[in-house]
Design a protein around this motif. Sequence first.
Motif, PDB file in Angstrom:
ATOM      1  N   PRO A 114       3.322  -1.124   7.821  1.00  0.00           N
ATOM      2  CA  PRO A 114       3.271  -1.572   6.317  1.00  0.00           C
ATOM      3  C   PRO A 114       3.131  -2.928   6.055  1.00  0.00           C
ATOM      4  O   PRO A 114       3.536  -3.727   6.603  1.00  0.00           O
ATOM      5  CB  PRO A 114       4.517  -0.885   5.794  1.00  0.00           C
ATOM      6  CG  PRO A 114       5.608  -1.003   6.852  1.00  0.00           C
ATOM      7  CD  PRO A 114       5.056  -0.846   8.144  1.00  0.00           C
ATOM      8  N   GLU A 115       2.313  -3.023   4.898  1.00  0.00           N
ATOM      9  CA  GLU A 115       1.824  -4.341   4.396  1.00  0.00           C
ATOM     10  C   GLU A 115       3.232  -5.092   4.163  1.00  0.00           C
ATOM     11  O   GLU A 115       3.718  -4.575   2.885  1.00  0.00           O
ATOM     12  CB  GLU A 115       0.765  -4.160   3.399  1.00  0.00           C
ATOM     13  CG  GLU A 115       0.202  -5.421   2.977  1.00  0.00           C
ATOM     14  CD  GLU A 115      -0.426  -6.134   3.593  1.00  0.00           C
ATOM     15  OE1 GLU A 115       0.055  -7.048   4.322  1.00  0.00           O
ATOM     16  OE2 GLU A 115      -1.762  -5.860   4.294  1.00  0.00           O
ATOM     17  N   ASN A 145       0.703  -1.317  -0.012  1.00  0.00           N
ATOM     18  CA  ASN A 145       0.102  -0.073   0.042  1.00  0.00           C
ATOM     19  C   ASN A 145       0.758   1.281   0.032  1.00  0.00           C
ATOM     20  O   ASN A 145       2.195   1.356   0.092  1.00  0.00           O
ATOM     21  CB  ASN A 145      -1.090  -0.217   1.054  1.00  0.00           C
ATOM     22  CG  ASN A 145      -1.992  -1.202   0.980  1.00  0.00           C
ATOM     23  OD1 ASN A 145      -2.283  -1.455  -0.012  1.00  0.00           O
ATOM     24  ND2 ASN A 145      -2.329  -1.525   2.292  1.00  0.00           N
ATOM     25  N   SER A 196      -3.909   5.186   4.793  1.00  0.00           N
ATOM     26  CA  SER A 196      -3.201   4.149   3.681  1.00  0.00           C
ATOM     27  C   SER A 196      -4.255   4.164   2.262  1.00  0.00           C
ATOM     28  O   SER A 196      -5.294   4.509   2.453  1.00  0.00           O
ATOM     29  CB  SER A 196      -3.404   2.847   4.456  1.00  0.00           C
ATOM     30  OG  SER A 196      -3.653   2.007   3.524  1.00  0.00           O
ATOM     31  N   MET A 226       1.314   5.189   2.109  1.00  0.00           N
ATOM     32  CA  MET A 226       1.032   5.683   3.366  1.00  0.00           C
ATOM     33  C   MET A 226       1.179   7.121   3.346  1.00  0.00           C
ATOM     34  O   MET A 226       2.003   7.507   2.448  1.00  0.00           O
ATOM     35  CB  MET A 226       1.835   5.133   4.380  1.00  0.00           C
ATOM     36  CG  MET A 226       1.530   3.409   4.602  1.00  0.00           C
ATOM     37  SD  MET A 226      -0.172   2.992   5.227  1.00  0.00           S
ATOM     38  CE  MET A 226      -0.124   4.002   6.862  1.00  0.00           C
ATOM     39  N   SER A 229      -4.937   1.815  -0.969  1.00  0.00           N
ATOM     40  CA  SER A 229      -4.455   0.407  -1.532  1.00  0.00           C
ATOM     41  C   SER A 229      -4.622   0.403  -3.007  1.00  0.00           C
ATOM     42  O   SER A 229      -5.819   0.647  -3.529  1.00  0.00           O
ATOM     43  CB  SER A 229      -5.523  -0.509  -0.888  1.00  0.00           C
ATOM     44  OG  SER A 229      -5.578  -1.714  -1.707  1.00  0.00           O
ATOM     45  N   CYS A 257      -8.228   5.736   6.376  1.00  0.00           N
ATOM     46  CA  CYS A 257      -7.501   6.292   7.724  1.00  0.00           C
ATOM     47  C   CYS A 257      -7.624   5.596   8.832  1.00  0.00           C
ATOM     48  O   CYS A 257      -8.861   5.480   9.191  1.00  0.00           O
ATOM     49  CB  CYS A 257      -7.817   7.781   7.767  1.00  0.00           C
ATOM     50  SG  CYS A 257      -6.944   8.543   9.262  1.00  0.00           S
TER      51      CYS A 257
END
Length: 634
Positions: free
Chosen positions: A563-564, A33, A49, A35, A51, A59
């Motif tokens: 973070p992803e 994603n 964030s 940020m 996507s 948010c």
Amino acid sequence: MAIPQSFIQELLARVDVVEVVGRYVQLKKGGANFMGLCPFHGEKSPSFSVSPAKQFFHCFGCGKNGNAIGFLMEHAGMTFIEAVKDLAQNIGMQVPEDDASPQDRARAAEQRQKQATLTDVLEKAGEAYRKHLRNSPKAIAYFKGRGLSGQIAKDFGLGYAPEGWRSLASVFPDYQDPLLAESGLVIVNQEDGEEEKRYDRFRDRVMFPIRNVKGECIGFGGRVLGEGTPKYLNSPETPVFSKGRELYGLFEARNALRDAGYVLVTEGYMDVVALAQLGFPNAVATLGTACTTDHVQKLFRFTDSVVFSFDGDGAGRRAARKALDGALPYATDVRSVKFLFLPAEHDPDSYIREFGKEAFAHCVTEAMPLSRFLIEVAREGCDLNTAEGRAHMASNAKPMWMALPDGALKRQLLSEIAELVDLGNHELQDLWMPAAPAAATARSGEFKKSSKFKPREPYAPKTYKRGTRLIPQGRADHAARVLLSHMDLWDDLSTEDHNLLCELAPPHGPLFVWLDQQHHEHGNQAWGALREGLREHESEELALRVMASAFTPLLDDEGKPMPESLTPEQQRKEAGLELRGILNKILFESLDAQMKEAIAEAAADPTAMQRYKALFERRKQLGLIPQKLVESHD
Ligand SMILES: [Zn+2]
């Protein structure tokens, strides 16, 4: 101004929410994603964030979320229409004009009205043909001679078009009505200088009404009594009837397909009716054309297993070859496609009469799998003892192999073909797909982005039972969340899975039915576009509720989202496994409930025990039964 919803979805499929938000907010890539600092509430470290996969922003601090349109409305203060126009302008799409859309709508309504009128006319003619059958000893004798009972004749609505050029004039007082010609019932002939001639298309023929999946009459097939030509005559192409898409008997067979677990595709309508009479109500036929990809796609909406049955002669072989081409793009790992070749002198009807029902059922189980038929077709006429012959076979196999969807079957076939043509797997793969696989994937990702909202031809939606099946809500929610986040996983599911989901009690079932329809009409879409399509849908609230938790991130020590870490491919794979797990649980529970029902009914209903056995077998197949129990049953 009303902008058609399909336009808005198409727009959202083409714009990139990351780019739109990025115009106003500085974004940094964090895993899968992006940020940034939330523009809707004050903060010093990022909770906001965006996507790209879901095409949605969210948010974690203030909870604001939405798609590209929502962002422009909330942040740039645009109205809905301004936001749509802004986005459309940026990517060069034309927003439909104010006055165009009512016109289009009127045209569409007119078209629907016309189709309804045509099916009414055809239905009325069908009724008349049925009445004529009762008064025609020779037509009755023909059907009786083929072994048909009155019940089967009734189920299929069989009839008789009498002799004479204008029999329909007694059914339709206005024989000049243009609808009669448009529906294909009446032929209008006018040669130079001569008077126009109008006459019935079907005369002195036994009649087979052709119905669409909704059960509406859309045309007829007629067979001569005696020796006239042509032996078989079908309705012409009309606004309601297209040979390349319709299958005879699909409406009548739709329930049997589920019980039998497969569909038998035969060559003609007499085959279908005769098979129903002989205990195989799960047969359909193409209408004097080769089997197309449209046919195959339609069939896979009703079952996971297709068996093509062809006469053993040269024509049958050619028809099988065409069916193979039609089936290849849909032969995923969860589906089965087989080819049944009867001895040259037989059709299914004559075969069953000579050898019996069990023998025919045995032929079906032993039918040739698609993979073997593909190899057979590819090696035909190639001498594998020579390098030239092997190269020839490889070049024959290539287009067929390329047409297969990715999966285990495709990989296994590659090994098999490689071995036959005396090459290593990698050598053959290099030969067929010279582009580096990594680059190819990246490019196909981009391609998808610009073309994922494909307006396809509208299709007659499969009619799902409005579901009553209740399962634990958490499970159904979970399945909904995974599929709304990764719509492309719908492709990987079997028809059994689709049915299971679509027939859940509301609001879950209707949501999956809607998703199925979106998938067929427009292909895969990100959540941001789906969300727009769901406005005012009965399951909108459900979708919003389950998706709210799709954004819950892992939090670090300061309570900030981490973070992803997974790539989109990894995420998709994880989601696929997750979904399979949920579906297996749902499937298991559903089978369990049905088995209990069957046991309870067994005392009063002799077919219940059979049903129980079939359910048990299915559960065994799924590997959902402890080994101990299997042994005690066997
Ligand atoms: Zn915020």
